[in-house]
Write an enzyme that holds these catalytic residues in place. Structure first.
Site, PDB file in Angstrom:
ATOM      1  N   HIS A  36       9.948  10.149   2.664  1.00  0.00           N
ATOM      2  CA  HIS A  36      10.547   8.845   3.469  1.00  0.00           C
ATOM      3  C   HIS A  36       9.577   8.974   5.084  1.00  0.00           C
ATOM      4  CE1 HIS A  36      12.944   5.755   4.982  1.00  0.00           C
ATOM      5  NE2 HIS A  36      13.326   6.439   6.055  1.00  0.00           N
ATOM      6  N   SER A  63      11.393   2.634   8.189  1.00  0.00           N
ATOM      7  CA  SER A  63      12.867   2.656   7.684  1.00  0.00           C
ATOM      8  C   SER A  63      13.674   1.535   8.444  1.00  0.00           C
ATOM      9  CB  SER A  63      13.387   4.055   8.023  1.00  0.00           C
ATOM     10  OG  SER A  63      14.522   4.300   7.670  1.00  0.00           O
ATOM     11  N   ASP A  92      10.873   7.304  -2.840  1.00  0.00           N
ATOM     12  CA  ASP A  92      11.663   7.440  -1.422  1.00  0.00           C
ATOM     13  C   ASP A  92      13.274   7.477  -1.662  1.00  0.00           C
ATOM     14  OD1 ASP A  92      12.839   6.910   1.274  1.00  0.00           O
ATOM     15  OD2 ASP A  92      11.046   5.705   1.699  1.00  0.00           O
TER      16      ASP A  92
END
Length: 466
Positions: free
Chosen positions: A433, A193, A404
């Site tokens: 995610h 991320s 996602d």
């Protein structure tokens, strides 16, 4: 303040090699994990000036004879601590070959956890509204701008002298200090991320010191940060059918709807009802944020369905739901995202964005397009954002889920284009995610071969579901 006795540090004066004295970790700690502190400059333009302590951890290679280097790891955020991450990754089922090949090195980024934690001293309501509120009218945007201003001013008043220096570029410089203290010529890296952006910024600042980089669920550098987070609107719409189908298949248990469309209708009915009459502190905004966050993982679907079921019955949900965001997380998140780049300030911009996204992405679009404290941040960024180029060796493998909700698939495509021949993109036909390890066998194999064997695919790859 770090707990005395748990950490020790070797201070390095300007120009000297930094040192870490390894010792025990804060309790509770994972077996085999060791911790220490590294002193780094608050402001790298003044290396001999004020210092702050970065908490660092290490899980040594399971087979020193096969060790090929260090793998620094970051869980994302920004605002998430990573001191325990090496042990977490080891316990998530990564292959033994990975644990044999690397010392896994974690750290709490500057301002987070045990690394000189920053605070905004926000109220529980402010902790929630820092991420936006769902605007039904232009006046709602004006009201949110007022709340955002109060939060921004409070953060700057309470954040201390370190606040302007809690940026991605400075955290990347901290990574290089960790590399130097470990005595490594180059580092390998696994970031998820926000950690993907941190990784590519490091690689641009220190290109000769990068080895194998795995970027999981990528943020696109040309979208930081306003448009990246605005992407939560379409991301939620793309991901929600996965939960809707799961809940519909279990209608007899949760009574949320027999089809995806019926489950979706339940969502809007609950959000509207909670806008009018909150239950146990859960209003429409909290409900929307909670739902969006729980879409990050299929494993959260039962808890999310249970929360919906209780709310539909007019009951307070059980206390087993996700924890509310903490002050240090929100303060760190704001420090980085507001300090990295300038955000739009015009109310007209946000009113137009809200009107557009409310129509296109009605689940959360009018929230994720709304004003946040970064639009009212009193401090200007001290550096220009890092420009990512396609020049350099091929050292990046990007993993990206098609559905996602947080870093949408197009973010990975954009990063791949920016890196050019330096990267390969693995498209994964999954939702959620975060991918490596354990979500998809094909992606696991490609990621492990890259990190362990240095086998970067000849071209971009596709991994089917399951």
């Amino acid at each position: 303040m770090l707990v005395a006795g748990l950490f020790t540090s070797g201070a390095a004066a300007a120009g000297e090699t930094p040192e870490i004295e390894w010792g025990s970790c804060p309790s509770p700690s994972a077996p085999g994990l060791e911790c220490g502190v590294l002193r780094v400059p608050v402001d790298y333009r003044e290396p001999g000036g004020a210092q702050l302590e970065i908490a660092v951890s290490r899980l040594r290679s399971a087979d020193p004879a096969r060790r090929r280097g260090v793998l620094l790891v970051n869980p994302g955020g920004p605002g998430l601590a990573g001191l325990d991450l090496p042990a977490v990754i080891a316990n998530r089922g990564v292959p033994r070959s990975l644990l044999d090949s690397y010392d896994l090195v974690g750290f709490d980024p500057r301002g987070i956890g045990r690394s000189a934690p920053v605070t905004c001293d926000l109220s529980p309501e402010q902790l929630t509204t820092a991420f936006g509120t769902y605007a039904h009218t232009p006046d709602d945007v004006v009201a949110q701008a007022g709340r955002a201003t109060e939060i921004a001013e409070k953060c700057v008043a309470k954040g201390g002298d370190n606040l302007p220096h809690l940026t991605t570029r400075n955290t990347a410089r901290d990574l290089d200090r960790i590399r130097e203290a470990l005595g490594e010529r180059r580092i390998s890296y696994f970031g998820t991320s926000y950690g993907t952006y941190l990784g590519v910024v490091y690689a641009e600042l220190f290109p000769a010191r990068t080895d194998r980089f795995l970027l999981d669920s990528a943020a696109s550098p040309d979208l930081v940060w306003r448009e990246q987070f605005r992407g939560w609107g379409p991301g939620t719409e793309l991901r929600f059918p996965d939960f809707g189908a799961w809940a519909a298949a279990r209608h007899e248990t949760y009574r949320l709807g027999r089809t995806v469309d019926e489950v979706r209708a339940t969502y809007f009915a609950l959000a509207g009802r909670l806008d009018r009459t909150p239950i146990a502190g859960i209003n429409g905004d909290v409900f929307r944020q909670l739902t969006r966050f729980q879409l990050y993982s299929d494993a959260a679907f039962p808890a999310l369905a249970g929360i919906w079921q209780h709310l539909a019955n007019g009951e307070a949900p059980p206390p087993s739901g996700p924890p509310a965001p903490g002050d240090n997380f929100v303060a760190g998140y704001l420090a980085v995202t507001c300090g990295d780049v300038r955000w739009p300030t015009s109310l007209a911009h946000y009113q137009h964005a809200v009107r557009t996204d409310r129509a296109r992405y009605p689940m959360v679009g009018a929230m994720t397009a709304n004003v946040t404290p970064c639009a009212r941040w009193p401090l200007a960024p001290r550096e220009a954002p890092t420009e990512i180029s396609g020049h350099g060796p091929a050292r990046f493998l990007i993993l990206q889920n098609l559905r996602d909700p947080a870093t949408v698939y197009s973010s990975g495509v954009r990063l791949r284009a920016q890196l050019g021949g330096r990267a390969r993109l693995v498209t994964v036909d999954e939702g959620g995610h975060g991918i490596y390890p354990g979500l998809n066998p094909c992606a696991d194999e490609l990621a492990t071969r890259w990190l362990v064997d240095g086998a970067l695919p000849a071209g971009d790859q596709w991994c089917t579901s399951g």
